[in-house]
Scaffold this motif. Structure first.
Motif, short mmCIF file in Angstrom:
data_model
loop_
_atom_site.label_atom_id
_atom_site.label_comp_id
_atom_site.label_asym_id
_atom_site.label_seq_id
_atom_site.Cartn_x
_atom_site.Cartn_y
_atom_site.Cartn_z
N HIS A 236 123.29 9.74 5.32
CA HIS A 236 122.86 9.06 4.10
C HIS A 236 123.95 8.13 3.56
O HIS A 236 123.72 6.95 3.39
CB HIS A 236 122.41 10.07 3.04
N ASP A 237 125.13 8.65 3.25
CA ASP A 237 126.25 7.77 2.92
C ASP A 237 126.84 7.25 4.22
O ASP A 237 127.09 8.02 5.16
CB ASP A 237 127.32 8.52 2.12
N HIS A 238 127.11 5.93 4.27
CA HIS A 238 127.53 5.30 5.50
C HIS A 238 129.04 5.37 5.66
O HIS A 238 129.78 4.38 5.50
CB HIS A 238 127.03 3.85 5.53
N LEU A 239 129.50 6.57 5.99
CA LEU A 239 130.92 6.84 6.15
C LEU A 239 131.07 8.11 6.97
O LEU A 239 130.09 8.72 7.38
CB LEU A 239 131.60 6.98 4.79
N LEU A 240 132.31 8.52 7.18
CA LEU A 240 132.63 9.78 7.82
C LEU A 240 133.44 10.64 6.86
O LEU A 240 134.34 10.13 6.19
CB LEU A 240 133.45 9.56 9.09
N ALA A 241 133.10 11.92 6.76
CA ALA A 241 133.84 12.80 5.86
C ALA A 241 133.69 14.25 6.31
O ALA A 241 132.67 14.63 6.90
CB ALA A 241 133.35 12.64 4.42
N LEU A 242 134.69 15.03 5.99
CA LEU A 242 134.67 16.46 6.28
C LEU A 242 135.24 17.20 5.08
O LEU A 242 136.34 16.86 4.60
CB LEU A 242 135.50 16.77 7.54
N PHE A 243 134.50 18.17 4.59
CA PHE A 243 134.92 18.96 3.43
C PHE A 243 135.05 20.43 3.83
O PHE A 243 134.12 21.01 4.41
CB PHE A 243 133.89 18.86 2.30
N ALA A 244 136.20 21.01 3.54
CA ALA A 244 136.36 22.45 3.69
C ALA A 244 135.43 23.15 2.70
O ALA A 244 134.91 22.53 1.78
CB ALA A 244 137.82 22.83 3.44
N ALA B 203 130.86 28.41 -0.95
CA ALA B 203 131.94 29.14 -0.30
C ALA B 203 131.54 29.54 1.12
O ALA B 203 130.40 29.93 1.38
CB ALA B 203 132.30 30.37 -1.12
N GLY B 204 132.50 29.44 2.03
CA GLY B 204 132.29 29.91 3.39
C GLY B 204 131.64 28.90 4.32
O GLY B 204 131.45 29.20 5.50
N THR B 205 131.31 27.72 3.82
CA THR B 205 130.58 26.74 4.63
C THR B 205 131.25 25.37 4.55
O THR B 205 131.49 24.86 3.46
CB THR B 205 129.11 26.63 4.16
N TRP B 206 131.54 24.78 5.71
CA TRP B 206 132.08 23.43 5.78
C TRP B 206 130.94 22.42 5.64
O TRP B 206 129.78 22.73 5.89
CB TRP B 206 132.78 23.21 7.12
N SER B 207 131.29 21.19 5.27
CA SER B 207 130.31 20.11 5.15
C SER B 207 130.83 18.87 5.88
O SER B 207 131.97 18.45 5.67
CB SER B 207 130.06 19.75 3.68
N LEU B 208 129.97 18.32 6.75
CA LEU B 208 130.31 17.15 7.54
C LEU B 208 129.34 16.03 7.21
O LEU B 208 128.12 16.24 7.20
CB LEU B 208 130.23 17.48 9.04
N ALA C 173 125.48 29.59 6.76
CA ALA C 173 125.73 28.56 7.77
C ALA C 173 127.23 28.29 7.85
O ALA C 173 127.96 28.43 6.86
CB ALA C 173 124.99 27.28 7.42
N ASP C 174 127.68 27.91 9.02
CA ASP C 174 129.09 27.57 9.19
C ASP C 174 129.37 26.13 8.77
O ASP C 174 130.42 25.85 8.19
CB ASP C 174 129.49 27.77 10.65
N VAL C 175 128.43 25.22 9.07
CA VAL C 175 128.60 23.81 8.73
C VAL C 175 127.26 23.23 8.30
O VAL C 175 126.23 23.52 8.91
CB VAL C 175 129.15 22.98 9.92
N LEU C 176 127.28 22.41 7.24
CA LEU C 176 126.15 21.58 6.86
C LEU C 176 126.45 20.17 7.34
O LEU C 176 127.50 19.61 7.02
CB LEU C 176 125.97 21.56 5.34
N GLU D 193 139.71 18.76 13.50
CA GLU D 193 139.76 19.99 12.70
C GLU D 193 139.24 21.15 13.55
O GLU D 193 138.17 21.06 14.15
CB GLU D 193 138.90 19.86 11.44
N ARG D 194 140.01 22.23 13.62
CA ARG D 194 139.58 23.43 14.36
C ARG D 194 139.11 24.47 13.35
O ARG D 194 139.91 24.94 12.52
CB ARG D 194 140.71 23.97 15.21
N ILE D 195 137.83 24.81 13.37
CA ILE D 195 137.24 25.77 12.45
C ILE D 195 137.07 27.09 13.19
O ILE D 195 136.50 27.12 14.30
CB ILE D 195 135.89 25.26 11.93
#
Length: 303
Positions: free
Chosen positions: A219-227, A233-238, A212-215, A295-297
């Protein structure tokens, strides 16, 4: 394909209204074709009947004006049994699947499903709730390590392997990585038991890492983006779980491309063959959506 991503929006009250209005402004300016709802559509517990007025009050009234379909999945509050958020009764998710049959804006053909837009992007919705509940599921076959868990994991692995889409996005309520109060899969809430800490959620997402490109999770009440991380490896997390409220406090220390608990908000994705652009919006004091991060992926080898 322009995609609005919200999570944990079902609190009721003023905040979801302001977020929905901010979403309408962003969509009017930049365009929106599809929405995604990452679960916890209702608090403290999900409706037990498709005729419940909660569907009208907390979904139709807020997001109907956007006039686009939403890919929906359920969260732990939607599947409550003894107390709100215990995640132990999948009947709450079954009600939401039934609601979708007569309300086309709410797209949820099953608790686990695939939705694709040609060969541009494919979405794979999974149900993480029975794999990280406070109490064991009332359906023994759906507990971690059981046949339901194994079947969902096998389905996700096979569906991703067979996908011909340019971009593949996995949707689940619980995140793989988060610095928020709940934390990351396998260590949720610092709890000692494999069920509650989400070991099976980590195993489920493990079959998507590198495929997958992004998961996408809430659940957690916030915004976050992880490379991409060493464990995936190879998958971003939002993480987009701030559409109903924000809970300040990030005890985790994992390096993030962006994270914010400064205010409610949502994510907006622009998906093209060349790139997937993620914009994260936080509402300011006036209720307007402020662009907090972009962020441009790209795929390897794409400029």
């Amino acid at each position: 394909m322009r995609v609005l991503v919200m999570g944990d929006q079902g609190k009721g009250g003023e905040v979801p209204v302001r977020v929905a209005q901010a979403m309408q402004a962003v969509c009017a300016r930049d365009g929106c074709d599809l929405g995604v709802g990452l679960g916890d559509n209702f608090y403290p517990a999900g409706p037990r009947d498709v005729a419940s007025p909660l569907f009208r009050e907390r979904f139709e009234a807020l997001y109907g004006p956007l006039r686009m379909p939403f890919l929906m999945l359920s969260g732990n509050h939607d599947q409550s049994w003894v107390w709100g958020g215990d995640g132990a009764d999948p009947a709450g998710a079954d009600v939401q699947v039934a609601y979708a049959r007569t309300h086309p804006q709410w797209v949820m053909p099953a608790r686990t499903y695939r939705a694709a837009v040609g060969d541009l992007v494919a979405f794979f919705a999974v149900d993480t709730v029975p794999l990280a509940s406070s109490l064991p599921s009332v359906r023994p076959a759906e507990r971690p390590g059981g046949p339901w868990d194994a079947a969902q994991r096998a389905w996700l692995a096979g569906a991703l392997a067979a996908s011909q889409a340019r971009w593949n996005l996995v949707l689940g309520h619980h995140p793989l990585f988060s610095n928020g109060r709940h934390g990351s899969a396998g260590a949720y809430d610092g709890l000692p038991f494999p069920l509650q800490r989400g070991d099976a959620v980590r195993e489920l997402y493990g079959v998507a890492c590198g495929r997958a490109d992004v998961l996408l999770g809430g659940h957690d009440h916030l915004l976050a983006l992880f490379a991409p991380q060493p464990e995936c490896a190879g998958t971003w997390s939002l993480v987009s779980g701030a559409a109903g409220e924000v809970r300040p406090g990030m005890p985790g220390r994992r390096a993030a491309a962006f994270q914010s608990d400064a205010g409610p908000g949502f994510a907006w994705l622009d998906v093209t063959p060349d790139a997937l652009t993620v914009r994260l919006y936080v509402l300011d004091a006036t209720g307007a959506a402020r662009l907090a991060h972009e962020e441009r992926i790209t795929k390897p080898g794409t400029p």
